[in-house]
Design an enzyme around this catalytic site. Structure first.
Site, mmCIF file in Angstrom:
data_model
loop_
_atom_site.group_PDB
_atom_site.id
_atom_site.type_symbol
_atom_site.label_atom_id
_atom_site.label_comp_id
_atom_site.label_asym_id
_atom_site.label_seq_id
_atom_site.Cartn_x
_atom_site.Cartn_y
_atom_site.Cartn_z
ATOM 1 N N ASP A 194 -4.903 11.786 10.600
ATOM 2 C CA ASP A 194 -5.617 12.645 9.620
ATOM 3 C C ASP A 194 -5.495 14.125 10.553
ATOM 4 O O ASP A 194 -4.962 14.119 11.642
ATOM 5 C CB ASP A 194 -7.168 12.236 9.583
ATOM 6 C CG ASP A 194 -7.755 11.936 10.759
ATOM 7 O OD1 ASP A 194 -7.387 12.433 11.902
ATOM 8 O OD2 ASP A 194 -9.065 11.314 10.484
ATOM 9 N N TYR A 209 -11.487 7.244 -3.884
ATOM 10 C CA TYR A 209 -11.545 8.185 -2.978
ATOM 11 C C TYR A 209 -10.642 9.406 -3.671
ATOM 12 O O TYR A 209 -10.060 9.132 -4.411
ATOM 13 C CB TYR A 209 -10.700 7.934 -1.694
ATOM 14 C CG TYR A 209 -11.350 6.762 -0.956
ATOM 15 C CD1 TYR A 209 -12.091 6.990 0.199
ATOM 16 C CD2 TYR A 209 -10.826 5.274 -1.129
ATOM 17 C CE1 TYR A 209 -12.474 5.878 1.099
ATOM 18 C CE2 TYR A 209 -11.434 4.407 -0.310
ATOM 19 C CZ TYR A 209 -12.106 4.684 0.793
ATOM 20 O OH TYR A 209 -12.823 3.698 1.534
ATOM 21 N N ASP A 259 -14.665 7.232 8.076
ATOM 22 C CA ASP A 259 -14.260 8.196 9.432
ATOM 23 C C ASP A 259 -15.278 9.194 9.301
ATOM 24 O O ASP A 259 -15.846 9.730 8.528
ATOM 25 C CB ASP A 259 -12.864 8.567 9.010
ATOM 26 C CG ASP A 259 -11.707 7.623 9.014
ATOM 27 O OD1 ASP A 259 -11.966 6.306 9.481
ATOM 28 O OD2 ASP A 259 -10.732 7.744 8.254
ATOM 29 N N ARG A 268 -5.789 6.828 4.836
ATOM 30 C CA ARG A 268 -4.949 7.390 6.038
ATOM 31 C C ARG A 268 -3.516 6.712 5.952
ATOM 32 O O ARG A 268 -2.457 7.241 6.400
ATOM 33 C CB ARG A 268 -5.727 7.299 7.371
ATOM 34 C CG ARG A 268 -6.849 8.429 7.513
ATOM 35 C CD ARG A 268 -7.318 8.289 8.881
ATOM 36 N NE ARG A 268 -8.147 7.047 9.196
ATOM 37 C CZ ARG A 268 -8.164 6.180 10.247
ATOM 38 N NH1 ARG A 268 -7.518 6.934 11.336
ATOM 39 N NH2 ARG A 268 -8.935 5.610 10.557
#
Length: 287
Positions: free
Chosen positions: A113, A99, A71, A208
């Site tokens: 987000d 992550y 992203d 997300r």
């Protein structure tokens, strides 16, 4: 004579650039899209080699691509294929990734987000650290996940995110199988919670969506505030991802040598038999 020497040096640099082949990793900064980072990298390399883009010269085609979109608001490892390495990018899509993520309880956004518009707010005072830890166990292993509407997934050849930005009606994609190898709570300071460096998942997984689902499971809502990819395949952020000041022909050549050995030593990970259309190997060429 000096001009001839300079021309010869540029010629050698161009030859070296077009001989590069394999996979390496760069550190994607927060802000630009993955495609924009790739274009900048490509521009830097062609400029260093003194190559003028000429659409009629097939011998000046620089093949370069990335193996999995990050992203625009996210940072971290972006795996890049160059030359014949672009054909290896598919293995990066299906491979595992790690992550770190900071989520915020009490707010939901349309993008899931911090870049999106707030769509819902709910109280979160009732949520304890123990509640969060218990919920994370439900999202470990083989799970079903609905991808975000703002994503690289496509409808009729166009990204859902592009359709959403134009205000067109978009239906959610059906849940699909993904795998979370490990997941843990690193820190909890309400409303913020940090999912640690061992958030390891299969290809096609969206952090997300995970954070959004965690919020719902806790009878509130949640959205991602910060997201960093710390590992993709064998490439780690600390050891392998080149900072922007190292996006040079020589540095990439050195990285390719190191990463070839790295890939040969990568153990095979059993993968889910599932498609991951949300992440595509993007290949760019000068033609």
């Amino acid at each position: 004579m000096a001009g001839e020497a300079g021309g010869a040096a540029l010629g050698r640099a161009a030859d070296k650039l077009f001989s590069l082949s394999g996979l390496f990793a760069v550190r994607k900064p927060k802000g630009p899209t993955s495609a924009a980072v790739l274009n900048l990298l490509k521009e830097r390399l062609l400029a260093e080699a003194g190559v003028q883009t000429n659409r009629n010269k097939r011998n000046q085609v620089l093949k370069i691509g990335h193996g999995g979109t990050l992203d625009s608001a996210a940072t971290g490892v972006l795996v890049v294929g160059i030359g014949k390495g672009t054909k290896m990018l598919g293995t990066m899509l299906a491979g595992s990734k790690k992550y770190t993520a900071i989520g915020m309880l009490g707010k939901a956004t349309d993008t899931l987000d911090a870049t999106g518009k707030v769509t819902e707010e709910k109280p979160y005072d009732q949520v304890t650290k123990g509640d969060l830890e218990n919920v994370l166990q439900k999202f470990t292993g083989d799970i079903m996940q609905v991808p975000p509407l703002y994503s690289a997934l496509k409808k009729d050849g166009e990204r859902l995110s592009s359709l959403m930005k134009r205000g067109e009606a978009v239906e959610a994609k059906p849940p699909r199988p993904v795998r979370v190898y490990s997941l843990s709570l690193q820190q909890f300071q309400p409303p913020l919670f940090t999912l640690g460096k061992d958030v390891e998942c299969s290809g096609g997984f969206y952090v997300r969506s995970l954070v959004n689902d965690i919020g719902k499971e806790l009878s509130t809502c949640a959205t991602v505030q910060e997201l960093t990819r710390t590992k993709q395949g064998p490439f780690t952020l600390e050891e392998h991802a080149l900072q922007e000041d190292k996006w040079t022909i020589d540095e990439i050549a050195r990285s390719l040598e190191h990463c070839t050995a790295l890939l040969l030593g990568e153990p095979a990970r059993k993968k889910l038999k599932t498609e991951h259309p949300g992440e595509t190997a993007v290949i760019c060429e000068d033609k």
